[in-house]
Design a protein around this motif. Structure first.
Motif, mmCIF file in Angstrom:
data_model
loop_
_atom_site.group_PDB
_atom_site.id
_atom_site.type_symbol
_atom_site.label_atom_id
_atom_site.label_comp_id
_atom_site.label_asym_id
_atom_site.label_seq_id
_atom_site.Cartn_x
_atom_site.Cartn_y
_atom_site.Cartn_z
ATOM 1 N N TYR A 1 0.829 -1.203 0.000
ATOM 2 C CA TYR A 1 0.000 0.000 0.000
ATOM 3 C C TYR A 1 0.865 1.255 0.000
ATOM 4 C CZ TYR A 1 -3.932 -3.001 0.901
ATOM 5 O OH TYR A 1 -4.890 -3.976 0.782
ATOM 6 N N LYS A 2 0.380 2.278 -0.699
ATOM 7 C CA LYS A 2 1.040 3.580 -0.719
ATOM 8 C C LYS A 2 0.752 4.298 0.595
ATOM 9 C CE LYS A 2 0.344 3.825 -5.692
ATOM 10 N NZ LYS A 2 -0.345 4.496 -6.794
ATOM 11 N N ASP B 1 -0.822 6.947 1.119
ATOM 12 C CA ASP B 1 -2.202 7.451 1.196
ATOM 13 C C ASP B 1 -3.232 6.325 1.347
ATOM 14 O OD1 ASP B 1 -2.396 6.294 -1.313
ATOM 15 O OD2 ASP B 1 -2.787 8.168 -2.377
ATOM 16 N N THR C 1 -3.800 3.727 -0.745
ATOM 17 C CA THR C 1 -4.208 3.040 -1.973
ATOM 18 C C THR C 1 -3.224 1.914 -2.291
ATOM 19 O OG1 THR C 1 -3.024 4.628 -3.363
ATOM 20 C CG2 THR C 1 -5.349 5.075 -2.934
ATOM 21 N N PRO C 2 -3.742 0.799 -2.795
ATOM 22 C CA PRO C 2 -2.852 -0.332 -3.084
ATOM 23 C C PRO C 2 -2.087 -0.153 -4.397
ATOM 24 C CG PRO C 2 -5.104 -0.926 -3.602
ATOM 25 C CD PRO C 2 -5.147 0.457 -3.002
ATOM 26 N N TYR C 3 -0.883 -0.697 -4.435
ATOM 27 C CA TYR C 3 -0.154 -0.801 -5.691
ATOM 28 C C TYR C 3 -0.879 -1.836 -6.547
ATOM 29 C CZ TYR C 3 3.832 1.842 -3.862
ATOM 30 O OH TYR C 3 4.649 2.822 -3.365
ATOM 31 N N LYS C 4 -0.693 -1.793 -7.856
ATOM 32 C CA LYS C 4 -1.407 -2.699 -8.762
ATOM 33 C C LYS C 4 -1.010 -4.159 -8.575
ATOM 34 C CE LYS C 4 -2.458 0.572 -12.414
ATOM 35 N NZ LYS C 4 -2.304 0.929 -13.802
#
Length: 124
Positions: free
Chosen positions: A83-84, A86, A88-91
């Protein structure tokens, strides 16, 4: 002292954690839940164990001495989602490799979560 803990799934799809051995008499792999004693030459199948579970040998994975960002122990075959900052997950996801290859796997455990494993279908 290093923890040599393993995980394996039985024929009822339940996971068991402890140490693993192969019993030549029963011709199967067993997980002995933590707290048991090691097999001996006199008792190679560990008849003295109170909690011993036969597991599918293809599902056995070793604890790789790493934990995810929530403190969950990571085992060989776990699927990790990074996860970043912020949230949000990495692809892409990564599969935890053998314990020998963990240090070169480029998995950032403290920024990732265990989201499954290769032995459990995602639609199950």
């Amino acid at each position: 002292m290093r923890e040599n803990i393993f995980r394996g799934r039985d024929n009822k799809n339940s996971w068991h954690y402890g140490f693993v051995d192969y019993c030549p008499i029963a011709t199967g792999f067993f997980i002995h839940e933590v707290g048991g004693t090691a097999p001996t030459m006199e008792d190679p199948c560990g008849g003295c164990y109170s909690k011993r579970f036969e597991v599918d040998s293809d599902t056995i994975g070793q604890y790789v001495r790493e934990k995810d960002k929530k403190g969950t122990a990571c085992y060989e075959g776990d699927i990790m989602q990074r996860y970043k900052k912020d949230g949000t997950p990495y692809k892409e996801t990564k599969v935890v490799p053998s314990i020998e290859d963990v240090k070169t796997s480029k998995i950032v455990f403290n920024e990732s979560l265990v989201i499954g494993n290769i032995h459990t279908p995602t639609n199950a």
